[in-house]
Every structure is written in C-alpha cells, then in structure tokens.
Design an enzyme around this catalytic site. Structure first.
Site, PDB file in Angstrom:
ATOM      1  N   LYS A 175     -23.169 -29.498 -23.125  1.00  0.00           N
ATOM      2  CA  LYS A 175     -21.877 -28.947 -23.549  1.00  0.00           C
ATOM      3  C   LYS A 175     -21.726 -29.111 -25.057  1.00  0.00           C
ATOM      4  O   LYS A 175     -22.024 -30.178 -25.611  1.00  0.00           O
ATOM      5  CB  LYS A 175     -20.731 -29.647 -22.812  1.00  0.00           C
ATOM      6  CG  LYS A 175     -19.361 -29.031 -23.110  1.00  0.00           C
ATOM      7  CD  LYS A 175     -18.262 -29.647 -22.242  1.00  0.00           C
ATOM      8  CE  LYS A 175     -16.906 -29.026 -22.544  1.00  0.00           C
ATOM      9  NZ  LYS A 175     -15.817 -29.590 -21.706  1.00  0.00           N
ATOM     10  N   SER A 220     -12.703 -26.610 -19.006  1.00  0.00           N
ATOM     11  CA  SER A 220     -13.277 -26.100 -20.239  1.00  0.00           C
ATOM     12  C   SER A 220     -14.802 -26.057 -20.237  1.00  0.00           C
ATOM     13  O   SER A 220     -15.411 -25.448 -21.106  1.00  0.00           O
ATOM     14  CB  SER A 220     -12.806 -26.966 -21.410  1.00  0.00           C
ATOM     15  OG  SER A 220     -13.308 -28.300 -21.280  1.00  0.00           O
ATOM     16  N   SER A 223     -11.821 -30.585 -16.271  1.00  0.00           N
ATOM     17  CA  SER A 223     -12.770 -29.657 -16.907  1.00  0.00           C
ATOM     18  C   SER A 223     -14.213 -29.766 -16.442  1.00  0.00           C
ATOM     19  O   SER A 223     -15.054 -28.972 -16.858  1.00  0.00           O
ATOM     20  CB  SER A 223     -12.712 -29.815 -18.431  1.00  0.00           C
ATOM     21  OG  SER A 223     -11.503 -29.300 -18.917  1.00  0.00           O
TER      22      SER A 223
END
EC number: 6.3.5.7
Length: 480
Positions: A74, A149, A173
C-alpha cells in the site's frame, strides 16, 4: 499461477516448477495488461532484482516460506528510494529516504515488491474514488468500487495481480475492501504492528495488516509484520506468537456473539442471509451462538468523524509546501505559499476532514466536540469489554451492502454510513477480520470477526476452520 496461495507458491519453488524471476515476470505481465488501476507505482526493475536474490537464497538452502513471494505494498508505507504518495498530489513527487518498519521487515524475509498500490488519499475514504491517481475498479465488476481506503491492495489480490498485499485500517480500510473484493483481511490489535514510516491519518486508530487469499496466508504474513518497535511510541512490547500454530485447533464450544445492533435496519437482506448462513456453518462445527448488545454502537460514526478528523488536521499540518511535497508556483508571500500549496495539493475529502478537525479542536468547541467524543469512545470500548466476558468472538457483516457503483454515492455522509460495522473495532483498538462468506447480486460478501485484545491467533484459527469447510475464498472473478 495467480490463484495460488503463499503456501502453494512456496511449494512450487521447492519443487522447481518455476523460479522467483519467472513468477515475478508473470505477475508484472498481468499488472501491465490490467486496467483495474490498482497500482500507483510498479517497481519492475526492483522486483526482478529482488526475485533474483530470492532465487539465490532458495538455491543455497537459506529460504523461508515467504522468500520470493510477490506482493503489493500500500502506497502509505515509506519505501526507501521509491515514490510514496499516499494517493495524493501533495506527495506525488516524494521519494522516501527511509523504509517504514513494515517495509523493512518484509524486505528482511526476501519478499518481492511488485509495486505500490492505489488508495484513497491519505487513507480517507471507503470507495477508493478519492485518489489523485483515479478510482480503482472492483475485479468482480469493473463498474463497482473495490472499497477503501486499501482498494488497490484488495483489487490486486482479488484480481490476481499479487499473491498478497499490505493494507492499513483506521475505520475499516482493510476489512471493508477485503469484504467487497472477496479476499481475507485482518486488522490486528492496536499496537501490534509498528506505525513507524506509515504515513499517519489518525494516530490513535491507524493499524496495518495483511490482505491475502486465505487465513493461513494471513497468519504467515502477520508473523513477519507484527512485533514491538521502539521507533513507534504506540507499539506494544508483547511477544509475537507463531500465528500458524493454532490454525487447526477445534472450534467446538466456541461462543459466538451476534450483536443485535449489527442486524437492524439498513442491512441488505441478501447480505444478512449470507452472514446467517456462515454462522450456521460454525454451529455445525460445534460453536454456540448468543445474541449480545453493543448499545453505544449507534454513536460510532459521529465519534469517529470527530476523533479521526481532529487527529488528521494535526498530522497533515506538516505538509505545508516548504520542506517536501507539492509547492505552489508564483506565490506572493509565505502565507500565500501555505494557502495555495495546501488547497491545490489536497483533494476535496481530505480538505473536508481537515476543516472538520480544525473546527472541532478550536477554542470554545474542544469540550463540546472532541472531549465529548473521547468520552463516548470509552463507552463503546466498555461495551466490548462487557460482551467479551460472555463470548469468545463477535460475528456480523462488514458492510451493509455489497460494492456499489463507481460515482453513485455523492453525499459524504452516505459514504460515512457504510462504515457503521467496522469503526467500533478501531475506536476500541480491537482486532477485526473479514473473510469471504458468500455472494449477493453476484458480488462478494464478507463475514466480520471481532476478537478481544491480542486474540489474533484465535481469529485466524476460526477463519481457517471456516475456510476448510467452505470454498468462498477459492472463488475468483471471471474478468481475471
């Protein structure tokens, strides 16, 4: 090969079915051909170099189970010499001079980083539509959101672009995109994984975790990611168990709590049916089901959307266009530099949350908003403590619906309401997990597990036992 788990790929290396370099090139080709928009940066040269090192390790007999496994990182974790943008224009040109502790730990076991995944800007969002680099598509239906997210991470795993991915979870998330993309994701207890070098959104809520195909894979990756770090003041000095040890333990006699508040109005009927079918599967394995109550759950959304914006308004104040990051051109003076750099560098949702946070922390409103929110946060935490005196694990939905259409939710409050079932675990600092549990409208549905503090081993055991009895985690999107 893209459907294989960590365990299966490691066996493939051992059997000489393919090399790390061959596997890495295979994944890089898939990324190149994909239009999911799951990656912000693809590190092809670095990945192939790491794969060669991994092949050498395997040849010399010095490999571990993760050596040579390709993963997606990420883009919120700092990676030395590689762009780290947090999905924002503000950090579009930022190349980190150091590695986050998580990045460092993953490097030490000779994993292969394929690239940095797309995400909602500074992890603020539930749909991955708030990225400076464009929306990510759901591999099950390209017209749907992947969740956020950590949407790029979830899409990369579900879409066969990486074997596993890292994610972060501030209000759901990891769990929400894992649910909407039909993969496994775990957010451990707050303080279990170091936040050093993980770009902060809300420091008292943020926690990293793995996003994988199976619970067994999640246990393997969590073994590496977890652990005390003196560079992170919120990291807890507690021994990390081997999370794979108890995967095969029986769950007979397990007491499952179903919060009645999780099954009230707003929950899609098909989603509810899938969740109850999963619970019945556990009953067939010898688990006991009890109804419980979390009376303050209704306040989780207002509490979160005071606490998190307050913390983000403070954390993002460091991005001012002076030291690093986006800097506006042709400014008149220092004040104009701050004003224009931040207004041009940040997206709409980030600016909205900064404004909410700054307002709630301002003189005259601190007691009315922030202090009151923290008091109610304690009440939510107390609810969980009482419930865990009676049960072993909480089960319920991750999201009230399946993935919705890209661009269909314009109202921020409607978007926030989608987090109703996930926020409370972050507010209380508890571990939470999402595992594939069925389909509704041909889209994945995730079952949420919430455990008591430091019960990650138990959650992984419960999830693994479910995956031995079901095949939802083996389903793959036709598009991929």
């Amino acid at each position: 090969m893209h459907t294989k788990t960590i365990v299966e790929l490691a066996q493939g290396f051992k059997d000489k079915d393919f090399s790390c370099v061959e596997l890495t090139q295979y994944y890089l080709n898939r990324i190149d051909q994909s239009d999911l928009n799951a990656f912000i940066t693809v590190t092809d040269e670095l990945a192939l170099a790491q794969a060669q090192v991994a092949d050498d390790k395997i040849a010399s007999g010095n490999a571990n189970i993760l050596t040579g496994i390709p993963y997606a990182h990420k883009d919120i974790f700092c990676t030395k010499g590689v762009k780290t943008s947090a999905g924002s224009r503000m950090l579009d040109t930022f190349v980190s001079p150091y590695d986050a502790t998580v990045s460092q730990k993953l490097n030490q076991v000779n994993l292969v980083m394929l690239g940095k995944t797309n995400m909602d800007e500074f992890a603020m969002g539930s749909s991955n539509e708030n990225s400076f680099y464009g929306a990510v598509k759901n591999p099950w239906n390209y017209l749907k959101i992947p969740g956020g997210s950590s949407g790029g991470s979830a899409a990369s795993v579900a879409g066969g672009l990486s074997c596993f991915a890292t994610g972060t979870d501030t209000g759901g998330s990891i769990r929400q995109p894992a649910s909407l993309c039909g993969i496994t994701g775990i957010k451990p207890t707050y303080g279990r994984i170091s936040r050093y070098g993980m770009i902060a959104y809300a420091s008292s809520l943020d926690q990293a975790g793995p996003m994988t195909k199976t619970a067994q894979d999640a246990a393997i990756v969590l073994n590496v990611m977890a652990g005390f770090d003196e560079k992170d003041s919120t990291s807890v000095e507690q021994k990390v168990p081997d999370y794979t040890t108890h995967l095969n333990d029986s769950i007979k006699g397990l007491i499952i709590g179903l919060p009645k508040e999780f099954f009230s109005s707003g929950l899609d009927d098909e989603v509810a049916n899938n969740i109850m079918a999963a619970v019945k599967e556990f009953e067939a394995m010898g688990a006991i089901v009890k109804e419980v109550s979390l009376p303050n759950l209704a306040y989780a959304i207002p509490v979160y959307y005071i606490v998190a914006p307050c913390e983000c308004s403070s954390n993002l104040s460091r991005l001012d266009g002076v030291r690093y990051g986006y800097r506006a051109k042709n400014v008149k003076n220092l004040e104009d530099l701050y004003l224009r750099s931040r207004s041009e560098g940040f997206g709409e949702e980030v600016k909205r949350r900064i404004m909410i946070g700054a307002y709630a922390l301002s003189a005259g409103y601190y007691d009315a908003y922030y202090l009151k929110a923290q008091k109610v946060r304690h009440l939510i935490s107390d609810d969980f403590k009482k419930v865990f005196e009676q049960i072993d694990v909480i089960m319920g939905p991750v999201s009230p619906t399946t993935a919705f259409d890209l661009g269909s939710v314009k109202d921020p409050v409607s978007m926030y309401l989608a987090d109703i079932y996930t926020l409370s675990a972050n507010l209380a600092g508890l571990p939470g997990m999402s595992i594939p549990a069925g389909f509704a409208q041909n889209l994945p549905v995730g079952l949420q597990l919430i455990g008591n503090f430091w019960s990650e081993s138990r959650l992984l055991n419960i999830a693994h036992q479910f995956q031995l009895q079901t095949d939802w985690h083996l389903k793959t999107p036709q598009e991929c």
